[in-house]
Scaffold this active site. Structure first.
Site, PDB file in Angstrom:
ATOM      1  N   ASN A  88      -1.270   6.410   5.043  1.00 30.79           N
ATOM      2  CA  ASN A  88      -1.533   5.730   3.780  1.00 30.79           C
ATOM      3  C   ASN A  88      -2.375   4.464   3.964  1.00 30.79           C
ATOM      4  O   ASN A  88      -2.981   3.983   3.004  1.00 30.79           O
ATOM      5  CB  ASN A  88      -0.164   5.407   3.158  1.00 30.79           C
ATOM      6  CG  ASN A  88      -0.243   4.395   2.049  1.00 30.79           C
ATOM      7  OD1 ASN A  88      -0.715   4.701   0.967  1.00 30.79           O
ATOM      8  ND2 ASN A  88       0.220   3.174   2.322  1.00 30.79           N
ATOM      9  N   SER A 142      -8.566   9.021  -2.002  1.00 30.28           N
ATOM     10  CA  SER A 142      -8.828   8.380  -3.305  1.00 30.28           C
ATOM     11  C   SER A 142      -9.767   9.284  -4.082  1.00 30.28           C
ATOM     12  O   SER A 142     -10.600   9.982  -3.484  1.00 30.28           O
ATOM     13  CB  SER A 142      -9.497   7.022  -3.098  1.00 30.28           C
ATOM     14  OG  SER A 142     -10.082   6.580  -4.303  1.00 30.28           O
ATOM     15  N   TYR A 156     -16.499   2.395   0.664  1.00 28.63           N
ATOM     16  CA  TYR A 156     -15.110   2.891   0.586  1.00 28.63           C
ATOM     17  C   TYR A 156     -15.114   4.373   0.200  1.00 28.63           C
ATOM     18  O   TYR A 156     -14.423   5.184   0.826  1.00 28.63           O
ATOM     19  CB  TYR A 156     -14.365   2.048  -0.447  1.00 28.63           C
ATOM     20  CG  TYR A 156     -12.993   2.534  -0.841  1.00 28.63           C
ATOM     21  CD1 TYR A 156     -11.913   2.422   0.036  1.00 28.63           C
ATOM     22  CD2 TYR A 156     -12.750   3.071  -2.106  1.00 28.63           C
ATOM     23  CE1 TYR A 156     -10.637   2.836  -0.336  1.00 28.63           C
ATOM     24  CE2 TYR A 156     -11.490   3.483  -2.491  1.00 28.63           C
ATOM     25  CZ  TYR A 156     -10.432   3.367  -1.606  1.00 28.63           C
ATOM     26  OH  TYR A 156      -9.178   3.781  -1.982  1.00 28.63           O
ATOM     27  N   ALA A 157     -15.889   4.716  -0.836  1.00 25.39           N
ATOM     28  CA  ALA A 157     -15.933   6.100  -1.305  1.00 25.39           C
ATOM     29  C   ALA A 157     -16.423   7.032  -0.202  1.00 25.39           C
ATOM     30  O   ALA A 157     -15.870   8.121   0.006  1.00 25.39           O
ATOM     31  CB  ALA A 157     -16.835   6.200  -2.531  1.00 25.39           C
ATOM     32  N   LYS A 160     -13.684   7.623   2.343  1.00 26.51           N
ATOM     33  CA  LYS A 160     -12.649   8.541   1.844  1.00 26.51           C
ATOM     34  C   LYS A 160     -13.190   9.980   1.790  1.00 26.51           C
ATOM     35  O   LYS A 160     -12.444  10.929   2.023  1.00 26.51           O
ATOM     36  CB  LYS A 160     -12.152   8.095   0.467  1.00 26.51           C
ATOM     37  CG  LYS A 160     -11.326   6.793   0.475  1.00 26.51           C
ATOM     38  CD  LYS A 160     -10.001   6.923   1.234  1.00 26.51           C
ATOM     39  CE  LYS A 160      -9.054   5.764   0.918  1.00 26.51           C
ATOM     40  NZ  LYS A 160      -7.791   5.827   1.677  1.00 26.51           N
TER      41      LYS A 160
HETATM   42  N1  LIG Z   1      -4.129   1.146  -5.413  1.00 25.77           N
HETATM   43  C1  LIG Z   1      -5.044   2.005  -5.830  1.00 25.77           C
HETATM   44  O1  LIG Z   1      -5.531   1.924  -6.973  1.00 25.77           O
HETATM   45  C2  LIG Z   1      -5.486   3.144  -4.953  1.00 25.77           C
HETATM   46  C3  LIG Z   1      -6.270   4.158  -5.523  1.00 25.77           C
HETATM   47  C4  LIG Z   1      -6.685   5.219  -4.725  1.00 25.77           C
HETATM   48  C5  LIG Z   1      -6.328   5.266  -3.398  1.00 25.77           C
HETATM   49  N2  LIG Z   1      -5.581   4.249  -2.862  1.00 25.77           N
HETATM   50  C6  LIG Z   1      -5.254   4.341  -1.442  1.00 25.77           C
HETATM   51  O2  LIG Z   1      -3.852   4.247  -1.276  1.00 25.77           O
HETATM   52  C7  LIG Z   1      -3.560   3.625  -0.023  1.00 25.77           C
HETATM   53  C8  LIG Z   1      -2.592   2.449  -0.258  1.00 25.77           C
HETATM   54  O3  LIG Z   1      -3.165   1.533  -1.178  1.00 25.77           O
HETATM   55  P1  LIG Z   1      -2.281   0.382  -1.869  1.00 25.77           P
HETATM   56  O4  LIG Z   1      -3.042  -0.051  -3.054  1.00 25.77           O
HETATM   57  O5  LIG Z   1      -0.876   0.841  -2.000  1.00 25.77           O
HETATM   58  O6  LIG Z   1      -2.403  -0.769  -0.749  1.00 25.77           O
HETATM   59  P2  LIG Z   1      -1.525  -2.117  -0.531  1.00 25.77           P
HETATM   60  O7  LIG Z   1      -0.610  -2.361  -1.683  1.00 25.77           O
HETATM   61  O8  LIG Z   1      -2.514  -3.161  -0.158  1.00 25.77           O
HETATM   62  O9  LIG Z   1      -0.657  -1.774   0.754  1.00 25.77           O
HETATM   63  C9  LIG Z   1      -1.319  -1.527   1.965  1.00 25.77           C
HETATM   64  C10 LIG Z   1      -0.299  -1.322   3.073  1.00 25.77           C
HETATM   65  O10 LIG Z   1      -0.996  -1.104   4.296  1.00 25.77           O
HETATM   66  C11 LIG Z   1      -0.712  -2.178   5.217  1.00 25.77           C
HETATM   67  N3  LIG Z   1      -1.959  -2.495   5.911  1.00 25.77           N
HETATM   68  C12 LIG Z   1      -3.094  -2.997   5.375  1.00 25.77           C
HETATM   69  N4  LIG Z   1      -4.022  -3.150   6.330  1.00 25.77           N
HETATM   70  C13 LIG Z   1      -3.468  -2.727   7.492  1.00 25.77           C
HETATM   71  C14 LIG Z   1      -3.916  -2.643   8.835  1.00 25.77           C
HETATM   72  N5  LIG Z   1      -5.151  -3.062   9.197  1.00 25.77           N
HETATM   73  N6  LIG Z   1      -3.075  -2.150   9.769  1.00 25.77           N
HETATM   74  C15 LIG Z   1      -1.835  -1.757   9.432  1.00 25.77           C
HETATM   75  N7  LIG Z   1      -1.336  -1.806   8.179  1.00 25.77           N
HETATM   76  C16 LIG Z   1      -2.157  -2.294   7.221  1.00 25.77           C
HETATM   77  C17 LIG Z   1      -0.175  -3.326   4.339  1.00 25.77           C
HETATM   78  O11 LIG Z   1       0.702  -4.219   5.042  1.00 25.77           O
HETATM   79  P3  LIG Z   1       0.104  -5.500   5.840  1.00 25.77           P
HETATM   80  O12 LIG Z   1      -0.842  -6.185   4.904  1.00 25.77           O
HETATM   81  O13 LIG Z   1       1.314  -6.315   6.192  1.00 25.77           O
HETATM   82  O14 LIG Z   1      -0.576  -4.955   7.050  1.00 25.77           O
HETATM   83  C18 LIG Z   1       0.603  -2.525   3.308  1.00 25.77           C
HETATM   84  O15 LIG Z   1       1.834  -2.096   3.805  1.00 25.77           O
HETATM   85  C19 LIG Z   1      -4.903   3.237   0.575  1.00 25.77           C
HETATM   86  O16 LIG Z   1      -5.313   4.220   1.498  1.00 25.77           O
HETATM   87  C20 LIG Z   1      -5.839   3.208  -0.618  1.00 25.77           C
HETATM   88  O17 LIG Z   1      -7.177   3.444  -0.260  1.00 25.77           O
HETATM   89  C21 LIG Z   1      -5.146   3.201  -3.601  1.00 25.77           C
END
Ligand SMILES: NC(=O)c1ccc[n+]([C@@H]2O[C@H](COP(=O)([O-])OP(=O)(O)OC[C@H]3O[C@@H](n4cnc5c(N)ncnc54)[C@H](OP(=O)(O)O)[C@@H]3O)[C@@H](O)[C@H]2O)c1
Length: 264
Positions: A88, A142, A156-157, A160
């Protein structure tokens, strides 16, 4: 067989690793899998607070080779092979504005966060699944991978889209070895970074993050449900896909986007 498919999802006796499992979508997935009975291990760079520490935790920066090696070693030493691997970690870091704004560093950072951790972790942990002829790997991608918006998320796109292609190839390679590989592609999800991003785009307009998201996506065909997803809605899909109820599913990329991707 038919009856067992109709039972509630249970993951009793399974060990699941969720990268980035301390916040947002990953946190909701970790909670969903734990509620179904799995032993859940989460990774992130920062240890979560006491109040949010019900799962086993491994600290590592997955953008580095060393960080991935730390996770692999801790998992193998303490749990052997995992049954469920949810990859994730990822996110949008590079600025919008199109090709001329994006430097080599932006491109490399986006691949380092959204593609390479998954490839490295799979390479290390799949052999354990193959050896026991059982396992589920779910890559969180995504809709940007299918619907790039050059103004907002070009690098980013593309990262992914590379993940989607890799995921498909891997799924087909290991399908007859008992391992299922799936991709889940959310649209906008109301996590902290997404809400902050929408607030910054909304500026002083007074619009809510959901309204800003709707207005943004309206420019590209719209989101029929007129809102972002909640992290738990993504977790619900992942929980199903990880379970025996999804035993015949592999190699597919599931959009969970309120209808935003308008092509069939
Ligand atoms: N939110 C959206 O709208 C959305 C839409 C489409 C896809 N996504 C995808 O869903 C996934 C999760 O997104 P989210 O919005 O839930 O993100 P988030 O709330 O920012 O959470 C990200 C998680 O990953 C950890 N993390 C970030 N950078 C890291 C690194 N370099 N090494 C290890 N851990 C790391 C963070 O903890 P720490 O900061 O403590 O490391 C946190 O636990 C991503 O792949 C994103 O591309 C999100």
């Amino acid at each position: 067989m038919a009856n067992s498919l109709l039972q509630d999802i249970t993951l009793e006796g399974k060990t699941a690793l969720v990268t980035g499992g301390t916040k947002g979508i990953g946190k909701a997935i970790a909670e969903r899998l734990a509620r179904a009975g799995a032993t859940v291990v989460v990774t992130a760079r920062t240890r979560p607070s006491e109040a949010n520490s019900e799962h086993q935790f491994i600290a590592a920066d997955l953008t580095t080779v060393e960080g991935t090696a730390t996770v692999v070693k801790e998992v193998q030493d303490n749990f052997g092979a995992v049954d469920i691997l949810i990859e994730n970690v990822g996110g949008l870091r590079a600025p919008g504005g199109g090709f001329s704004v994006l430097t080599d560093e932006h491109w490399e950072n986006e691949l380092r966060l959204n593609l390479l951790p998954t490839i490295r972790l799979d390479r290390a942990l799949l052999p354990g699944m193959i050896a026991k002829k059982s396992g589920v790997v779910i890559h969180i991608s995504s809709i940007a991978g299918r619907m790039p918006l050059w103004e907002v998320n070009m690098a980013y796109a593309a990262s992914k889209a590379a993940l989607n292609s890799y995921s498909k190839a891997l799924a087909n390679e290991v399908a007859n070895k008992g391992v299922r590989v799936l991709t889940v592609s959310p649209g906008g999800v109301a996590t902290e970074p997404m809400i902050q991003f929408m607030e910054s785009l909304g500026g002083a307009s007074g619009a809510s993050p959901h309204e800003v998201y709707k207005n943004l996506v309206d420019r590209f065909g719209g989101v029929p449900m007129e809102r972002m997803a909640e992290p738990e809605e993504v977790a619900s899909l992942v929980g199903f896909l990880a379970s025996p109820a999804a035993a015949y599913l592999t190699s597919a990329n599931y959009m969970i986007d309120g209808g935003a991707v308008s092509v069939i």
